[in-house]
Scaffold this active site. Sequence first.
Site, PDB file in Angstrom:
ATOM      1  N   ASP A  14       0.815  -1.214   0.000  1.00  0.00           N
ATOM      2  CA  ASP A  14       0.000   0.000   0.000  1.00  0.00           C
ATOM      3  C   ASP A  14       0.852   1.268   0.000  1.00  0.00           C
ATOM      4  O   ASP A  14       0.662   2.161  -0.839  1.00  0.00           O
ATOM      5  CB  ASP A  14      -0.933   0.024   1.221  1.00  0.00           C
ATOM      6  CG  ASP A  14      -1.984  -1.066   1.165  1.00  0.00           C
ATOM      7  OD1 ASP A  14      -2.390  -1.440   0.063  1.00  0.00           O
ATOM      8  OD2 ASP A  14      -2.391  -1.545   2.233  1.00  0.00           O
ATOM      9  N   ARG A  93      -1.827   4.186  17.203  1.00  0.00           N
ATOM     10  CA  ARG A  93      -2.038   5.067  16.056  1.00  0.00           C
ATOM     11  C   ARG A  93      -1.861   6.556  16.378  1.00  0.00           C
ATOM     12  O   ARG A  93      -1.210   7.278  15.610  1.00  0.00           O
ATOM     13  CB  ARG A  93      -3.415   4.818  15.432  1.00  0.00           C
ATOM     14  CG  ARG A  93      -3.546   3.454  14.756  1.00  0.00           C
ATOM     15  CD  ARG A  93      -2.411   3.236  13.780  1.00  0.00           C
ATOM     16  NE  ARG A  93      -2.561   2.005  13.014  1.00  0.00           N
ATOM     17  CZ  ARG A  93      -1.729   0.969  13.064  1.00  0.00           C
ATOM     18  NH1 ARG A  93      -0.687   1.011  13.881  1.00  0.00           N
ATOM     19  NH2 ARG A  93      -1.914  -0.094  12.324  1.00  0.00           N
ATOM     20  N   ASP A 122      -8.196   2.980  11.188  1.00  0.00           N
ATOM     21  CA  ASP A 122      -6.938   3.726  11.276  1.00  0.00           C
ATOM     22  C   ASP A 122      -6.976   5.069  10.563  1.00  0.00           C
ATOM     23  O   ASP A 122      -6.339   6.030  10.998  1.00  0.00           O
ATOM     24  CB  ASP A 122      -5.781   2.876  10.736  1.00  0.00           C
ATOM     25  CG  ASP A 122      -5.388   1.776  11.705  1.00  0.00           C
ATOM     26  OD1 ASP A 122      -5.779   1.846  12.884  1.00  0.00           O
ATOM     27  OD2 ASP A 122      -4.693   0.841  11.279  1.00  0.00           O
ATOM     28  N   SER A 171      -3.035 -10.294   7.278  1.00  0.00           N
ATOM     29  CA  SER A 171      -2.604  -8.923   7.569  1.00  0.00           C
ATOM     30  C   SER A 171      -2.279  -8.862   9.049  1.00  0.00           C
ATOM     31  O   SER A 171      -3.137  -9.116   9.897  1.00  0.00           O
ATOM     32  CB  SER A 171      -3.724  -7.940   7.221  1.00  0.00           C
ATOM     33  OG  SER A 171      -3.365  -6.634   7.609  1.00  0.00           O
TER      34      SER A 171
END
Length: 404
Positions: A14, A93, A122, A171
Amino acid sequence: MTNRVALAFSGGLDTTVCVPVLEEEYGYDEVIGVTVDVGQPDDEFEEARETAEALDLDHHVVDAKAEFADLCFDAVRANADYQGYPLGTALARPVIAKAILRVAEEEGCDGIAHGCTGKGNDQLRFEAIWRASDLEVIAPVREMGMTRDWEIEYAAERNLPVEAGNEGTWSIDTNLWSRSIEGGDLEEPDHVPGEEIYEWTTAPSGFGEEIELGFENGYPVSLNGEAMEPIELIEELNELAGSYGVGRTDMMEDRMLGLKVRENYEHPAATTLLNAHEGLEALVLTKEERDFKQQVDAEWSQKGYEGLVDGPLVAALEGFIEETQTKVTGTVTIRFEGGQARVVGRDSEYAVYSADAASFNTEKVGDITQADATGVAKYHGYQDRIAAEAKRAAEAKQADSDDD
């Protein structure tokens, strides 16, 4: 004048694709990659470094482990979880986002970007921090509707340094506090995962070991009498508790955008410390404090899940938490057994407890005799008895009226 953008960079598919996209589609002259260390494995940093070199990307690595560990211990004081599992990724985060923003501002960037999709949490956690700045916030994957297949084809056409977009079966997100595993067969709620998805924990067994954890003002400070800094203590407990299978969660999680997803987590240190902390609070806080703190903890946890730990509500909640934690000092004995971290002992000079008063072998509670409880017992449930009597009388009256 050079137009720059800072990108949250992992070196995976990504964010690798985002580098040329930000240049070609968004018109940025220079992309700065930022990788933030919150306790990921070394191979993730190596992947980011190698990919950045292949892309000729200006790459910054920021060590934020200490800041993250401090936030994790704040979460312990708030008994923070979300739908039954310890917060991990959610807490990391905001720490990551703030570190990236600092780099962006130091480097004179005009924009700041991430590689999150439009389906997950996120994107919200990152942007809650970034949108308080003057920088343009960019989400290429979300804004361009990128799919994994499109990214793989795009990477192949431009010979980008990714292994055909193959980043593994699942993931995985790892930090100091937790490890999450999702995707692949795990997206099916009826799929029973094998042991291969776990790295931090072994299969739970009946074998047990006991440890002693020390707390000061609600913060974990020692293991078996040895003082430890937050990072060291977390890493030690991840290994120790994980060896007994402690800290596995398999759940259906409700995301902020309304999607329900299958999630698997490993969090041995977090589970152990949270259990120990709650065990100590149960000893030193009054019933009223405990009841009200459950509400405070639930609000703190929700804001933590949303990535809003710097908001005014959390600051207010922590005022109450801080007051209660002045008494949460002492030791807790934990037994690892059967995949559980079970509290089996606790001690504190602030204990709201008297063994003599609670014992069945003593007649009095201070200057209160057992007979003094008779009046309380007579009043207990009195309104219920009145209500039942009134109901019977009303029904009898109605029955007489019907007979007439």
